[in-house]
Design a protein around this motif. Sequence first.
Motif, PDB file in Angstrom:
ATOM      1  N   PRO A 257     -10.750   9.307   4.703  1.00  0.00           N
ATOM      2  CA  PRO A 257      -9.528   8.954   5.638  1.00  0.00           C
ATOM      3  C   PRO A 257      -9.014   7.963   5.557  1.00  0.00           C
ATOM      4  O   PRO A 257     -10.228   6.833   6.361  1.00  0.00           O
ATOM      5  CB  PRO A 257      -9.947   9.861   7.349  1.00  0.00           C
ATOM      6  CG  PRO A 257     -10.791  10.354   6.935  1.00  0.00           C
ATOM      7  CD  PRO A 257     -12.423  10.217   5.790  1.00  0.00           C
ATOM      8  N   LEU A 258      -8.236   7.259   5.284  1.00  0.00           N
ATOM      9  CA  LEU A 258      -7.665   5.898   4.660  1.00  0.00           C
ATOM     10  C   LEU A 258      -6.991   5.470   5.299  1.00  0.00           C
ATOM     11  O   LEU A 258      -6.180   6.519   6.720  1.00  0.00           O
ATOM     12  CB  LEU A 258      -6.807   6.541   3.554  1.00  0.00           C
ATOM     13  CG  LEU A 258      -7.267   6.392   2.096  1.00  0.00           C
ATOM     14  CD1 LEU A 258      -7.046   6.291   0.722  1.00  0.00           C
ATOM     15  CD2 LEU A 258      -8.748   5.665   1.920  1.00  0.00           C
ATOM     16  N   LYS A 259      -6.769   4.261   5.771  1.00  0.00           N
ATOM     17  CA  LYS A 259      -6.101   3.329   6.514  1.00  0.00           C
ATOM     18  C   LYS A 259      -5.245   2.744   5.823  1.00  0.00           C
ATOM     19  O   LYS A 259      -5.902   1.390   5.072  1.00  0.00           O
ATOM     20  CB  LYS A 259      -6.021   3.036   7.855  1.00  0.00           C
ATOM     21  CG  LYS A 259      -6.950   3.597   8.895  1.00  0.00           C
ATOM     22  CD  LYS A 259      -7.605   2.531  10.452  1.00  0.00           C
ATOM     23  CE  LYS A 259      -8.186   3.651  11.333  1.00  0.00           C
ATOM     24  NZ  LYS A 259      -8.596   2.771  12.434  1.00  0.00           N
ATOM     25  N   SER A 260      -4.029   2.783   5.897  1.00  0.00           N
ATOM     26  CA  SER A 260      -2.930   1.477   4.639  1.00  0.00           C
ATOM     27  C   SER A 260      -3.706   0.256   5.204  1.00  0.00           C
ATOM     28  O   SER A 260      -3.820  -0.759   6.134  1.00  0.00           O
ATOM     29  CB  SER A 260      -2.308   1.370   4.886  1.00  0.00           C
ATOM     30  OG  SER A 260      -1.186   1.002   5.973  1.00  0.00           O
ATOM     31  N   GLY A 261      -4.140  -0.887   3.624  1.00  0.00           N
ATOM     32  CA  GLY A 261      -4.551  -2.049   4.380  1.00  0.00           C
ATOM     33  C   GLY A 261      -6.516  -2.368   4.635  1.00  0.00           C
ATOM     34  O   GLY A 261      -7.129  -3.274   4.399  1.00  0.00           O
TER      35      GLY A 261
ATOM     36  N   TRP B 106       0.830  -1.625  -0.268  1.00  0.00           N
ATOM     37  CA  TRP B 106      -0.392  -0.531   0.010  1.00  0.00           C
ATOM     38  C   TRP B 106       0.650   1.326  -0.026  1.00  0.00           C
ATOM     39  O   TRP B 106       0.568   2.061  -0.948  1.00  0.00           O
ATOM     40  CB  TRP B 106      -0.633   0.566   1.495  1.00  0.00           C
ATOM     41  CG  TRP B 106      -2.355   0.900   1.075  1.00  0.00           C
ATOM     42  CD1 TRP B 106      -3.595   0.407   1.232  1.00  0.00           C
ATOM     43  CD2 TRP B 106      -2.284   2.459   1.162  1.00  0.00           C
ATOM     44  NE1 TRP B 106      -4.672   1.730   1.252  1.00  0.00           N
ATOM     45  CE2 TRP B 106      -3.308   3.158   1.325  1.00  0.00           C
ATOM     46  CE3 TRP B 106      -0.897   3.357   2.167  1.00  0.00           C
ATOM     47  CZ2 TRP B 106      -4.050   4.176   1.495  1.00  0.00           C
ATOM     48  CZ3 TRP B 106      -1.299   4.541   2.143  1.00  0.00           C
ATOM     49  CH2 TRP B 106      -2.969   4.809   2.318  1.00  0.00           C
ATOM     50  N   ARG B 107       1.770   1.153   1.150  1.00  0.00           N
ATOM     51  CA  ARG B 107       2.247   2.439   1.384  1.00  0.00           C
ATOM     52  C   ARG B 107       4.087   2.814  -0.160  1.00  0.00           C
ATOM     53  O   ARG B 107       3.810   3.847  -0.710  1.00  0.00           O
ATOM     54  CB  ARG B 107       4.184   2.333   2.471  1.00  0.00           C
ATOM     55  CG  ARG B 107       2.854   2.625   3.833  1.00  0.00           C
ATOM     56  CD  ARG B 107       3.753   2.923   4.839  1.00  0.00           C
ATOM     57  NE  ARG B 107       2.961   2.180   6.114  1.00  0.00           N
ATOM     58  CZ  ARG B 107       3.444   0.892   6.818  1.00  0.00           C
ATOM     59  NH1 ARG B 107       3.965   0.394   6.367  1.00  0.00           N
ATOM     60  NH2 ARG B 107       2.267   0.586   7.779  1.00  0.00           N
ATOM     61  N   TRP B 108       4.278   1.261  -0.811  1.00  0.00           N
ATOM     62  CA  TRP B 108       4.699   1.843  -2.125  1.00  0.00           C
ATOM     63  C   TRP B 108       3.852   2.739  -3.357  1.00  0.00           C
ATOM     64  O   TRP B 108       4.451   3.106  -3.795  1.00  0.00           O
ATOM     65  CB  TRP B 108       5.290   0.143  -2.543  1.00  0.00           C
ATOM     66  CG  TRP B 108       6.190   0.166  -3.351  1.00  0.00           C
ATOM     67  CD1 TRP B 108       7.939   0.290  -3.195  1.00  0.00           C
ATOM     68  CD2 TRP B 108       6.105   0.484  -4.663  1.00  0.00           C
ATOM     69  NE1 TRP B 108       8.494   0.107  -4.459  1.00  0.00           N
ATOM     70  CE2 TRP B 108       7.471   0.443  -5.456  1.00  0.00           C
ATOM     71  CE3 TRP B 108       5.017  -0.334  -5.467  1.00  0.00           C
ATOM     72  CZ2 TRP B 108       7.733   0.434  -6.836  1.00  0.00           C
ATOM     73  CZ3 TRP B 108       4.777   0.208  -7.210  1.00  0.00           C
ATOM     74  CH2 TRP B 108       6.780  -0.013  -8.101  1.00  0.00           C
ATOM     75  N   TYR B 109       2.395   2.353  -3.110  1.00  0.00           N
ATOM     76  CA  TYR B 109       2.106   2.347  -4.968  1.00  0.00           C
ATOM     77  C   TYR B 109       1.382   3.428  -4.182  1.00  0.00           C
ATOM     78  O   TYR B 109       1.723   4.644  -5.470  1.00  0.00           O
ATOM     79  CB  TYR B 109       0.539   0.993  -4.037  1.00  0.00           C
ATOM     80  CG  TYR B 109      -0.260   1.263  -4.872  1.00  0.00           C
ATOM     81  CD1 TYR B 109      -0.021   1.831  -6.611  1.00  0.00           C
ATOM     82  CD2 TYR B 109      -1.961   1.073  -4.619  1.00  0.00           C
ATOM     83  CE1 TYR B 109      -1.404   1.431  -7.655  1.00  0.00           C
ATOM     84  CE2 TYR B 109      -2.614   0.729  -5.848  1.00  0.00           C
ATOM     85  CZ  TYR B 109      -2.567   1.511  -7.324  1.00  0.00           C
ATOM     86  OH  TYR B 109      -3.372   1.395  -8.250  1.00  0.00           O
ATOM     87  N   HIS B 110       1.288   4.355  -2.823  1.00  0.00           N
ATOM     88  CA  HIS B 110       1.381   5.585  -2.548  1.00  0.00           C
ATOM     89  C   HIS B 110       1.986   6.800  -3.046  1.00  0.00           C
ATOM     90  O   HIS B 110       1.487   7.943  -3.662  1.00  0.00           O
ATOM     91  CB  HIS B 110       0.429   5.366  -0.697  1.00  0.00           C
ATOM     92  CG  HIS B 110      -0.099   6.437  -0.206  1.00  0.00           C
ATOM     93  ND1 HIS B 110       1.075   7.250   0.828  1.00  0.00           N
ATOM     94  CD2 HIS B 110      -1.207   7.323  -0.883  1.00  0.00           C
ATOM     95  CE1 HIS B 110      -0.359   8.594   0.362  1.00  0.00           C
ATOM     96  NE2 HIS B 110      -1.186   8.479  -0.122  1.00  0.00           N
TER      97      HIS B 110
END
Length: 639
Positions: free
Chosen positions: A438-442, A403-407
């Motif tokens: 608001p998002l939370k990764s995953g 997720w973080r990599w994509y973001h």
Amino acid sequence: MIKKTISQTGLTDVLLKEKQLYKPSAKTLKMAKIKNVPATLKAAQKDPLKFWEEAATELEWFAPWKKVFEDRHKPFYEWFVGGKCNIVHNALDRHMDTPVEKKTAILWESDAGKHRQFTYRQLHTAVNKMANGLKMLGVKKGDRVATYLQNIPEAAITMLACAKIGAIHSVVYAGFSGNALATRLKDGRVKVLVTSNVGHRRGKVIDMKTVCDDALKQCHFVKKMIVVRQNDDLVKMKRNRDFFYHDLVDPQSDICKTVPVDSEHPLFILYTSGTTGTPKGIIHVHGGYMVGVNRSFQWAFDIRGDETYWCTADPGWITGHSYIVYAPLMAGITTLMFEGVPDYPRPDRIWKIVEKYKVNILYTAPTLIRALMRYGEQWPKKHDLSSLHLLGSVGEPINPEAWRWYHKNIGHGKCPIIDTWWQTETGMFMITPLPATPLKSGSATFPFPGIEVDVVDSKGNSAPAGKGGFLVIKNQWPSMLRGVYKDPARYKKTYWNKIKGVYFTGDLAHRDKDGYFWIQGRSDDVLSIAGHRIGSAEIESALVSHPAVVEAGVIGKPDEIKGERAKAFVILKKKYKLSESLIAELKKHVRSELGPIAVPSELEFVEKLPKTRSGKIMRRVLKAQELGEKLGDVSTLAD
Ligand code: WT7
């Protein structure tokens, strides 16, 4: 070349620790159709029928519905009862003689980098011609037409041509074997099959026609085959049965009336795996499907009408049906179709295409992100990705690292990641953020407006925050499946009789204290291999159809890239000896029974399998042993 590996073990623990909220950027908020997400959710929850009725008025109907929702024949629910419509009218016809007509409807890039495109007007013409071609071969309203095609424009054209005349399409993923194709053709009693002479993958030519010829040896009711010519290779054609697409379609008239159908008229059958050896033919219908798919796409992806949008799925899966073909065309935007694979000829193929066509919305799967992430961030860095403003994810939980990599590397921190949870059966997104959420990764965050989701125990009691349970849907929605083709009992048993009064998704999930939903995977023996849904039972029955095999138990194991891979425990007949060549032969056998995606990566030969006293293989025990986990309750184990 491979730079990183991803630890996927303990995914749930990592997820539970994720506390950071990713707030929408000022730009995302400014663009967002729905600015106050909680208020919108609340309003829809209060009166879902009003919400869906309003959504239905965004589309055009030949005759209005008399009733929005009917539950007289539970669980065979009906929507927009008495209405007349056709999804193709909304996807194509209504755009004619408007500014949309001149816009690009489909952009296509081949494996080799060739390019084709269709304006809305050109696509309308192509669909009319194909529809007339189908009629000439005797296809009538209600008949089933199957396709076995790669991701090429003719796949979309055929689907639309069928729908236009009220025929029912059954798209079979071109990665399935001839046998798997035959199973689906038989179940649907298909009249016409559409394929191509060859396909392309990683620069290699794949023979498609022979696979279809083999399948048709078992399916004499398939009267005609239409063959798209992808190159000039010689093709063996059967007289009066096989026709080249261009010979049939080119001479047809470009005028074809769209048939007004009942809201509840079937649009397509799409086969999906379950817990038994035979796939289920999931039925979707024109009216409710078009409403659900259109509303969910417009809202979750914030469609304004001028986007270039790319969903990397294949038309062979529900994602391709709902969100490559129907939703983008109803929205009048440009949908990109790509025949190739993400890392051919180089690991920057995806990013290169994004740059080349200035893609605004990219909708893909965690398995693709993880695969490309391993090659390192220098590959996306070679390209200008500034056209992107929204990213989507689907197919399995996206692990926070991916997720973080994509973001960071693809969205440059500016694009919301819309993690959409849904199924072949649901037709549309069921749990998904809207861009202003608001998002939370995953986490796939919250239910879509109008959808009531819960996490429950086996008796149907809601689980408290933080506690896992079965993911269920407590109300109905327009694009829900209408049944399992020719098997109403299986429809009731699989979805409505597991937990009383609710739709059983088969997934496990939990909700955190802020109400965010976290999907944890399947509760049943259904695997997700690189986003492809395959049942343990299907692979087992393929294995036992080999003369050397007495019994087989198949489980899913975590895989760094594919999310899951299959491992098979096999009992051999006495006269067969374990050997490398037998392993290779069994793999080949599964490949020919089901297709390459179902081939177990590991085979282990055993003397015995753990079973219940009634003789059912306890895959749960196999899995726990394999992964070194606690065995849990083994009181039903026979031995
Ligand atoms: C199963 C449905 C929906 C199109 C692709 C697959 C899993 C799907 C997510 C997600 C976690 C997901 C579920 C579901 N799944 N999307 N965003 N997060 N899991 O369609 O073949 O019908 O498979 O895919 O397990 O039940 P499908």
